[in-house]
Design an enzyme around this catalytic site. Structure first.
Site, PDB file in Angstrom:
ATOM      1  N   GLU A  18       0.777  -1.141  -0.097  1.00  0.00           N
ATOM      2  CA  GLU A  18       0.053  -0.070   0.162  1.00  0.00           C
ATOM      3  C   GLU A  18       1.023   1.291  -0.133  1.00  0.00           C
ATOM      4  OE1 GLU A  18      -3.502   0.071   2.341  1.00  0.00           O
ATOM      5  OE2 GLU A  18      -3.062   1.839   3.148  1.00  0.00           O
ATOM      6  N   HIS A  78      -8.251   3.030  -3.380  1.00  0.00           N
ATOM      7  CA  HIS A  78      -9.160   3.225  -2.109  1.00  0.00           C
ATOM      8  C   HIS A  78     -10.218   4.347  -2.411  1.00  0.00           C
ATOM      9  CE1 HIS A  78      -6.075   1.879   1.287  1.00  0.00           C
ATOM     10  NE2 HIS A  78      -6.056   1.333   0.103  1.00  0.00           N
ATOM     11  N   ARG A 108     -15.784   3.997   4.768  1.00  0.00           N
ATOM     12  CA  ARG A 108     -16.513   5.102   4.945  1.00  0.00           C
ATOM     13  C   ARG A 108     -15.902   6.484   5.281  1.00  0.00           C
ATOM     14  NH1 ARG A 108     -19.792   6.219  10.629  1.00  0.00           N
ATOM     15  NH2 ARG A 108     -17.724   6.925  11.177  1.00  0.00           N
TER      16      ARG A 108
END
Length: 294
Positions: A18, A78, A108
């Protein structure tokens, strides 16, 4: 395009990496050097984090598009619901599809400036991650992942409630979850057991931070939402003034953690790179996760 879930269901353990979007040209050069160095090791997929609104979001889209078109890597973008209307989210998802990105981590997201502040949804937006999962899945053939919390989300009253909401994200269409940072293999394995007991067989992937500096230790503690165990601090704190010794001990600790996870049948490890490749390359080599051709 290959999906993340396809890459996670092979016959050997794998790893993923990542990154975060670059802030300027110098950051971009560092990012792309690391991407190219890790590309040679054939990670299962790579992801780039997302900032709600502004240049961070744009940087994510630009960087993930370049990965999709210029590398052999499987990209995962993302996406958060913070400060976005449904129309804006549809637009971003459309951008991802247009550049060939079919893997999305649906989050969220935290309130800007204060991860533990009050969550205020956009008046024309979404309130829960499961709604974002449903939206992404409704707009095309996407493979969707979500976040999971070994110690429970900070806003969850208890682990039972937290597990219920995680399983709802899988029921909404998510195919795998990436666990936030934790300190001991048992912490992740208990999460896996809770999800299985709740009736879900979705894949869970542990998030791993290479402990190379006191800063990465502090970041691990912050992102985990839990206190670091005494044994960990006893191994690292005495070395805090010796960068070389701290790094060596930190990577030994992470290696031990990963070895235990792999022994328990975990199919993949997700490494947070801080846009640097050296520690991840070292760990992947130690753990036997590098293909022979690399």
């Amino acid at each position: 395009m290959t999906s993340v879930i396809e890459r996670l269901c092979g016959d050997r353990p794998v790893f993923s990496v990542e990154f975060f979007p670059p802030r300027d040209d110098a950051d971009e050069a560092v990012l792309w050097r690391s991407i190219r160095e890790l590309e040679q090791l054939d990670p299962a997929y790579m992801s780039i984090t997302y900032g709600a609104g502004g240049s961070s979001r744009d940087g994510t889209i630009r960087s993930i598009a370049r990965v999709a078109t210029e590398t052999t890597l499987v990209p995962m973008a993302h996406l958060t619901a913070v400060n976005h209307s449904v129309a804006e989210l549809r637009n971003v998802i459309g951008w991802y599809a247009a550049v060939g990105v079919r893997n999305i981590l649906a989050l969220r997201g935290d309130p800007p400036g204060d991860p533990y502040g009050e969550w205020i949804p956009h008046p024309h937006g979404l309130t829960y991650a499961e709604e974002l999962v449903e939206l992404v899945r409704s707009l095309g053939d996407f493979c969707v992942g979500v976040s999971a919390f070994p110690y429970g989300h900070p806003r969850s009253p208890d682990l039972e409630t937290d597990t219920k909401y995680l399983v709802r994200k899988f029921q909404a269409g998510a195919e795998f979850g990436i666990a936030q940072l934790f300190f001991q293999a048992e912490d992740f394995l208990r999460l896996r057991d809770r999800v299985a007991a709740a009736g879900s067989d979705a894949l869970l992937i542990p998030g791993i931070m290479p402990l190379t500096t006191p800063r990465t230790l502090a970041k691990t503690i912050e992102l985990s939402g839990a206190e670091a165990p005494r044994w960990l601090l006893d191994r690292l704190e005495p070395r805090s003034s010796d960068p070389k010794a701290f790094r060596a001990e930190g990577l030994d600790i992470v290696t031990e953690l990963c070895e235990r996870l792999l022994a328990e049948g975990v199919p993949s490890l997700h490494f947070y790179t801080f846009n640097r490749s050296k520690a991840t390359r070292e760990l992947a080599g130690r753990l036997g996760l590098v293909p022979a051709r690399a």
